[in-house]
Design an enzyme around this catalytic site. Structure first.
Site, PDB file in Angstrom:
ATOM      1  N   HIS A 171      77.777  58.723 -14.667  1.00 41.56           N
ATOM      2  CA  HIS A 171      78.405  58.741 -15.998  1.00 41.56           C
ATOM      3  C   HIS A 171      79.036  60.095 -16.302  1.00 41.56           C
ATOM      4  O   HIS A 171      78.361  61.117 -16.204  1.00 41.56           O
ATOM      5  CB  HIS A 171      77.350  58.538 -17.088  1.00 41.56           C
ATOM      6  N   GLU A 201      74.841  42.954 -19.141  1.00 39.80           N
ATOM      7  CA  GLU A 201      73.620  43.745 -19.306  1.00 39.80           C
ATOM      8  C   GLU A 201      72.677  43.185 -20.364  1.00 39.80           C
ATOM      9  O   GLU A 201      71.482  43.467 -20.314  1.00 39.80           O
ATOM     10  CB  GLU A 201      73.943  45.218 -19.589  1.00 39.80           C
ATOM     11  N   ASP A 219      67.172  53.300 -20.478  1.00 39.77           N
ATOM     12  CA  ASP A 219      66.118  52.542 -21.165  1.00 39.77           C
ATOM     13  C   ASP A 219      65.495  51.462 -20.262  1.00 39.77           C
ATOM     14  O   ASP A 219      64.633  50.711 -20.718  1.00 39.77           O
ATOM     15  CB  ASP A 219      66.626  51.945 -22.473  1.00 39.77           C
ATOM     16  N   GLU A 226      84.016  47.274 -18.412  1.00 40.48           N
ATOM     17  CA  GLU A 226      82.743  46.622 -18.743  1.00 40.48           C
ATOM     18  C   GLU A 226      82.689  46.210 -20.207  1.00 40.48           C
ATOM     19  O   GLU A 226      83.145  46.966 -21.084  1.00 40.48           O
ATOM     20  CB  GLU A 226      81.633  47.632 -18.434  1.00 40.48           C
ATOM     21  N   ASN A 228      64.775  47.734 -25.342  1.00 44.72           N
ATOM     22  CA  ASN A 228      65.087  48.920 -26.131  1.00 44.72           C
ATOM     23  C   ASN A 228      65.160  48.611 -27.629  1.00 44.72           C
ATOM     24  O   ASN A 228      65.932  47.759 -28.064  1.00 44.72           O
ATOM     25  CB  ASN A 228      66.452  49.442 -25.639  1.00 44.72           C
ATOM     26  N   ASP A 266      83.229  51.536 -20.045  1.00 45.20           N
ATOM     27  CA  ASP A 266      82.413  50.589 -20.826  1.00 45.20           C
ATOM     28  C   ASP A 266      82.965  50.531 -22.247  1.00 45.20           C
ATOM     29  O   ASP A 266      82.954  51.525 -22.970  1.00 45.20           O
ATOM     30  CB  ASP A 266      80.961  51.090 -20.828  1.00 45.20           C
ATOM     31  N   ARG A 305      76.448  42.064 -14.387  1.00 48.35           N
ATOM     32  CA  ARG A 305      75.671  43.296 -14.588  1.00 48.35           C
ATOM     33  C   ARG A 305      74.262  43.064 -15.126  1.00 48.35           C
ATOM     34  O   ARG A 305      73.705  43.887 -15.836  1.00 48.35           O
ATOM     35  CB  ARG A 305      76.446  44.214 -15.549  1.00 48.35           C
ATOM     36  N   ARG A 346      81.945  56.534 -14.171  1.00 46.22           N
ATOM     37  CA  ARG A 346      82.293  55.862 -15.424  1.00 46.22           C
ATOM     38  C   ARG A 346      82.745  56.915 -16.426  1.00 46.22           C
ATOM     39  O   ARG A 346      82.047  57.918 -16.636  1.00 46.22           O
ATOM     40  CB  ARG A 346      81.062  55.125 -15.972  1.00 46.22           C
ATOM     41  N   HIS A 364      81.761  48.495 -24.532  1.00 44.99           N
ATOM     42  CA  HIS A 364      80.607  48.170 -25.367  1.00 44.99           C
ATOM     43  C   HIS A 364      80.935  47.119 -26.428  1.00 44.99           C
ATOM     44  O   HIS A 364      80.589  47.257 -27.609  1.00 44.99           O
ATOM     45  CB  HIS A 364      80.015  49.431 -26.002  1.00 44.99           C
ATOM     46  N   TRP A 378      77.987  47.257 -31.609  1.00 42.92           N
ATOM     47  CA  TRP A 378      77.789  48.622 -31.122  1.00 42.92           C
ATOM     48  C   TRP A 378      77.883  48.660 -29.617  1.00 42.92           C
ATOM     49  O   TRP A 378      77.482  47.816 -28.892  1.00 42.92           O
ATOM     50  CB  TRP A 378      76.444  49.207 -31.551  1.00 42.92           C
ATOM     51  N   TYR A 406      80.619  55.679 -28.605  1.00 41.28           N
ATOM     52  CA  TYR A 406      79.649  55.125 -27.684  1.00 41.28           C
ATOM     53  C   TYR A 406      79.572  55.957 -26.396  1.00 41.28           C
ATOM     54  O   TYR A 406      80.580  56.277 -25.797  1.00 41.28           O
ATOM     55  CB  TYR A 406      80.009  53.669 -27.318  1.00 41.28           C
ATOM     56  N   HIS A 450      72.725  46.618 -14.358  1.00 38.82           N
ATOM     57  CA  HIS A 450      72.607  47.604 -15.443  1.00 38.82           C
ATOM     58  C   HIS A 450      71.688  48.739 -14.994  1.00 38.82           C
ATOM     59  O   HIS A 450      70.697  48.490 -14.317  1.00 38.82           O
ATOM     60  CB  HIS A 450      72.016  46.880 -16.657  1.00 38.82           C
ATOM     61  N   GLU A 505      74.817  51.091 -11.401  1.00 36.96           N
ATOM     62  CA  GLU A 505      74.940  52.151 -12.421  1.00 36.96           C
ATOM     63  C   GLU A 505      73.787  53.139 -12.255  1.00 36.96           C
ATOM     64  O   GLU A 505      72.646  52.739 -11.993  1.00 36.96           O
ATOM     65  CB  GLU A 505      74.881  51.508 -13.812  1.00 36.96           C
TER      66      GLU A 505
HETATM   67  C1  GCO Z   1      75.255  50.844 -20.080  1.00 39.88           C
HETATM   68  C2  GCO Z   1      74.779  50.348 -21.404  1.00 39.88           C
HETATM   69  C3  GCO Z   1      73.827  51.229 -22.140  1.00 39.88           C
HETATM   70  C4  GCO Z   1      73.292  50.510 -23.363  1.00 39.88           C
HETATM   71  C5  GCO Z   1      71.832  50.694 -23.533  1.00 39.88           C
HETATM   72  C6  GCO Z   1      71.317  49.963 -24.733  1.00 39.88           C
HETATM   73  O1  GCO Z   1      76.280  50.371 -19.652  1.00 39.88           O
HETATM   74  O2  GCO Z   1      74.555  51.635 -19.471  1.00 39.88           O
HETATM   75  O3  GCO Z   1      75.842  49.875 -22.160  1.00 39.88           O
HETATM   76  O4  GCO Z   1      74.358  52.457 -22.417  1.00 39.88           O
HETATM   77  O5  GCO Z   1      73.940  50.904 -24.491  1.00 39.88           O
HETATM   78  O6  GCO Z   1      71.211  50.251 -22.377  1.00 39.88           O
HETATM   79  O7  GCO Z   1      69.983  49.708 -24.640  1.00 39.88           O
HETATM   80 MG    MG Z   2      77.154  48.909 -20.795  1.00 39.08          MG
END
Ligand code: GCO
Ligand code: MG
Length: 405
Positions: free
Chosen positions: A122, A264, A318, A238, A37, A212, A285, A147, A214, A405, A159, A314, A341
């Site tokens: 989600h 991920e 994307d 996560e 991505n 998550d 993951r 989630r 992040h 991020w 996020y 994951h 997920e």
């Molecule tokens: C998740 C991930 C995604 C990522 C994305 C970035 O847990 O699904 O954190 O939301 O942000 O795959 O490319």
């Molecule tokens: Mg994630």
């Protein structure tokens, strides 16, 4: 059997996907996903210029040897671009082997350990109430694990929460550059407990909950978050902390019994070996695309099983449906599978391009008996959706400091 042609197709049916198609002299072809991505063209060039020429004329049944050749043989090991390229080749070769044998890939891995694959959906909301309403919709559809991500009062973007924007393309202007979103750990820590307290109040104690972070926290903050959320019994938290330094998870473990998930963005087992061996995490993951394909995912699953770590691949949008299918086969087989997920089976546009042999029922995926991965890719449909440059957002603290991020 011999490999006769290798095609790399970058398309954008809603998001950018890098698809690899390996063709053989027996008319069988295999598909792989190489999407990284925001850096799609780097992996496409790597495959086209450096990998494809080395594959022509080889026997596609030699999955292991080709994997080692592309990993050890290139001198430059690891890294997301290399591993996504190897991952796509590996998936395509398993697809070919399955088609040649007339068997779905899960049969080649050792058969089913379960009937279907449990998913988590989600719920991303602009307020706690909105998030819980979205959770309610998923529960009604039969999801047993959800989630939860909610916008943070006082911050303009959070996020996972896109408001009226459908995706990250929509957050970017005509001249796509990374969108910038603010972050405040204080504001986040002040709101997060209420989200899970209210979720338990409204939905009871049976439904599974995930969250998550992040990678926004430090280890000691993550320890505090874990303690704060322990009583709501999450399936996992996560990416509490970015863990280039794997010992960060040792610190978290010293402070909380909340289960931890990570992986991920990892590309090889070396990114998480210490965390697994020391039992600092509970779920791994990694994704078949970014970890070098089905071959290493299978090894990592077996390695993890020795340390009571379960798999939770994951499943963001994307990753292309080819990677999704690869995960479903791994998930059916892996004795230590945890959860998958799930964000839906693509969009109208992506479903014109990709077809797959998977059915969603009651928050679970049932895998069909099509040989190989059971996915198909329509090159003409893909050509209608050319690549569009796109970036993931970046995150900054309120004083402007660049953050994870
Ligand atoms: C998740 C991930 C995604 C990522 C994305 C970035 O847990 O699904 O954190 O939301 O942000 O795959 O490319
Ligand atoms: Mg994630």
């Amino acid at each position: 059997m011999k490999i006769t042609d290798v095609r790399v197709i970058v398309s954008s049916p809603g998001r950018n996907f890098v698809t690899l198609k390996i063709l053989t002299d027996e008319g069988i072809y295999g598909l792989g996903d190489a999407t990284v991505n925001g850096r799609e063209m780097a992996v496409a060039a790597y495959l086209e210029e450096h990998v494809a020429p080395c594959l022509i004329g080889r026997d596609p049944h030699q999955i292991e040897d080709i994997w080692q050749y592309l990993y050890k043989g290139v001198y430059w090991r690891k890294g997301p671009i290399t591993m996504a390229s190897i991952g796509a080749v590996d998936m395509a070769l398993w697809d070919i082997k399955g088609k040649a044998a007339g068997l779905p890939v899960y049969q080649l891995l050792g058969g089913k350990s379960r009937e279907a694959v449990t998913l988590y959906g989600h719920a991303n909301g602009s307020t706690i109430e909105d998030t819980l309403d979205k959770m309610g919709d998923l529960v009604k559809q039969g999801f047993k694990v959800v989630r939860l991500q909610s916008a943070i009062p006082g911050l303009d973007g959070t996020y996972g929460v896109l408001g009226d924007k459908k995706d990250y393309f929509a957050l970017q202007s005509d001249r796509p550059l990374p969108p910038e979103l603010p972050w405040s750990t204080v504001k986040y820590m002040n709101m997060i407990e209420e989200l899970f307290a209210k979720a338990r109040e409204r939905f009871g104690n049976e439904i599974g909950l995930c969250h998550d972070v992040h990678s926004r926290l430090t280890p000691i903050e993550a320890g505090r978050l874990g303690k704060m959320l322990e009583k709501y019994n999450l399936l996992f938290i996560e990416d509490a902390v970015a863990a280039e330094n794997q010992e960060s998870y040792k610190i978290i473990r010293q402070h909380t019994t909340a289960p931890m998930a990570i992986g991920e963005i990892y590309n090889t087992v070396w990114d998480c070996k210490d965390m697994i061996e020391n039992q600092w995490i509970d779920y791994i993951r990694m994704a078949a695309t970014h970890a070098g394909g089905i071959t290493p995912m299978r090894r990592i699953a077996d390695f993890s099983a020795m340390y009571h770590v379960r798999t939770a691949p994951h499943g963001a949008p994307d990753l292309s449906p080819i990677c999704y299918a690869a995960h479903m086969h791994l998930n059916l087989w892996a004795p230590n599978f945890g959860i998958q997920e799930f964000v839906g089976f693509g969009t109208e546009k992506s479903n014109e391009v990709f077809k797959y042999d998977l059915q969603l029922r009651d928050g679970m995926v049932y895998v069909g008996d099509a040989p190989g991965l059971g996915v198909d890719f329509d090159e003409d449909a893909a050509a209608r959706y050319p690549y569009k440059r796109s970036y993931l957002p970046v995150s900054r603290l309120e004083d402007g400091t660049l953050w994870s991020w």
